[in-house]
Design an enzyme around this catalytic site. Structure first.
Site, PDB file in Angstrom:
ATOM      1  CG  HIS A  64      83.390  83.765  27.139  1.00 18.99           C
ATOM      2  ND1 HIS A  64      84.514  84.058  26.687  1.00 18.99           N
ATOM      3  CD2 HIS A  64      82.762  84.895  26.818  1.00 18.99           C
ATOM      4  CE1 HIS A  64      84.691  85.555  26.233  1.00 18.99           C
ATOM      5  NE2 HIS A  64      83.360  85.823  26.354  1.00 18.99           N
ATOM      6  CD  GLU A 209      81.666  84.618  23.579  1.00 12.94           C
ATOM      7  OE1 GLU A 209      80.748  85.259  23.207  1.00 12.94           O
ATOM      8  OE2 GLU A 209      82.855  84.827  23.334  1.00 12.94           O
ATOM      9  CD  GLU A 210      85.723  86.528  22.743  1.00  8.04           C
ATOM     10  OE1 GLU A 210      85.114  86.657  21.764  1.00  8.04           O
ATOM     11  OE2 GLU A 210      85.555  87.081  24.118  1.00  8.04           O
ATOM     12  CG  HIS A 320      87.389  91.349  21.295  1.00  4.88           C
ATOM     13  ND1 HIS A 320      86.669  90.796  20.411  1.00  4.88           N
ATOM     14  CD2 HIS A 320      86.721  90.838  22.533  1.00  4.88           C
ATOM     15  CE1 HIS A 320      85.787  89.774  20.906  1.00  4.88           C
ATOM     16  NE2 HIS A 320      85.700  89.803  22.172  1.00  4.88           N
TER      17      HIS A 320
HETATM   18 CO    CO Z   1      82.872  87.835  25.517  1.00  8.43          CO
END
Ligand code: CO
Length: 353
Positions: A64, A209-210, A320
């Protein structure tokens, strides 16, 4: 791809701006590396596809392009920006983070404000701030000044962290989830262009994607893959306080094979094939059974009649969070493993999955 070249691609990808829905900068870097090697196109959400035409099964490789980011919700009269999280952030890592925003008229830098301890009561120090309590400060001073900088609802932000190489081939940078996967994808594509393989390879940089594997889904719907490998910057867990038997994603311990997460059960025959290939080549690997999380595999494997899919992870410490760490060794080993697997995925092998 040489180690130095791989490193440079990773640094370039890490520095690029790509919150969900605004991945153009990352896509442009990929296109530059892929063009001349394969025909590039996009699906209508923006996922980038480079096709290496061949016979036999259609093998999708996905990573991604997007990263967790922030979106401005409102600007206060004093020029502070209120925001929403795009993707899964833990509130506690954000206050004090320098950020980059793409305003309508250009790039703006700022910082996520935090009240200094001098002004905090004891009970306030005990809990992280909620997103609703946080704000970005770009030094504007007024709503009008912020507006003149092109800042308004919908403008996105990412951490302002330039990538650096630390000791032992460890890279520190933002967005290593999933720019390590994208770097691996580009390196595999470069190898493929120079080699013969029995299949059609679809190299895909997915978007969004996130926020729920959205671009992976539309790309797979467009491409109808027969098999898919997802390359993901997976959260590393080799941290102080984690019992050693629970470490499934240690930095420098090789690619991670994700057997299970709540979004997908990895294809068992594909898992066996990956393990065989890694063992033959002396590539260390790690097995992951995850109670939480999900990847693009979660949406891709449900397209058409189902797509045998497996997620290969490159461990990323502090995923993250504004600054993450990943190991170049893990990245190189993943490229080697994936390149070898692709050569094995012929009609007969894929038919048995
Ligand atoms: Co990821």
């Amino acid at each position: 791809m040489e180690r130095t070249q791989l490193l440079n691609v990773l640094l370039e990808l890490s520095a690029s701006f790509g919150p969900p829905g605004q991945e153009e900068e990352v896509a442009a870097i990929c296109r530059r590396h892929l063009e001349g090697r394969a025909v590039c196109r996009r699906d209508r959400l923006g996922s980038l596809v480079a096709e290496f035409a061949g016979d036999g099964p259609r093998v999708m490789l996905a990573a991604h392009l997007d990263e967790v980011g922030l979106m401005v919700k409102a600007v206060t009269a004093e020029g502070y920006l209120r925001f929403l999280p795009l993707g899964a952030w833990w509130e506690a890592v954000l206050p004090g983070t320098p950020v980059r925003l793409k305003g309508r008229t250009g790039e703006v830098r700022g910082v996520i404000g935090s009240r200094p301890p001098h002004f905090l009561r004891t009970e306030e120090r005990r809990r992280p701030l909620a997103f609703e309590e946080m704000f970005i400060d770009v030094g504007a001073g007024s709503l009008a000044a912020a507006k003149a900088m092109g800042l308004e609802a919908g403008v996105m932000a990412v951490p302002d962290v330039s990538p650096e190489v630390l000791a032992g081939g460890v890279v520190r940078g933002k967005a290593l989830d999933d720019r390590v996967g994208v770097a691996a994808l580009l390196a595999v594509a470069k190898r493929l262009a120079a080699e013969s393989h029995p299949n059609t390879i679809l190299v895909v940089g997915t978007v969004q994607e996130e926020i729920g594997g959205r671009g992976g889904r539309t790309a797979a719907q467009m491409l109808h893959p027969d098999v898919c490998l997802v390359l993901e910057g997976t959260p590393a867990d080799d941290l102080p306080g984690t019992a050693s038997e629970l470490v499934q994603g240690g930095l420098g311990r090789g690619p991670q094979i994700r057997i299970f997460d709540p979004s997908m059960i990895g294809n068992r025959r594909l898992i066996e094939m990956v393990r065989e290939e890694a063992e033959t080549r002396g590539i260390p690997y790690q097995l992951a059974v995850r109670e939480t999380g999900g990847t693009d595999g979660g949406t891709i494997h449900l397209v058409d009649l189902g797509v045998p899919t497996l997620v290969l992870g490159i461990p990323v410490r502090y995923a993250h969070a504004p600054a993450c760490l990943a190991s170049l060794d893990d990245l190189e080993k993943t490229v080697e493993l994936v390149s070898a697997l692709i050569r094995r995925l012929d009609m007969v092998t894929v038919g048995r999955l």
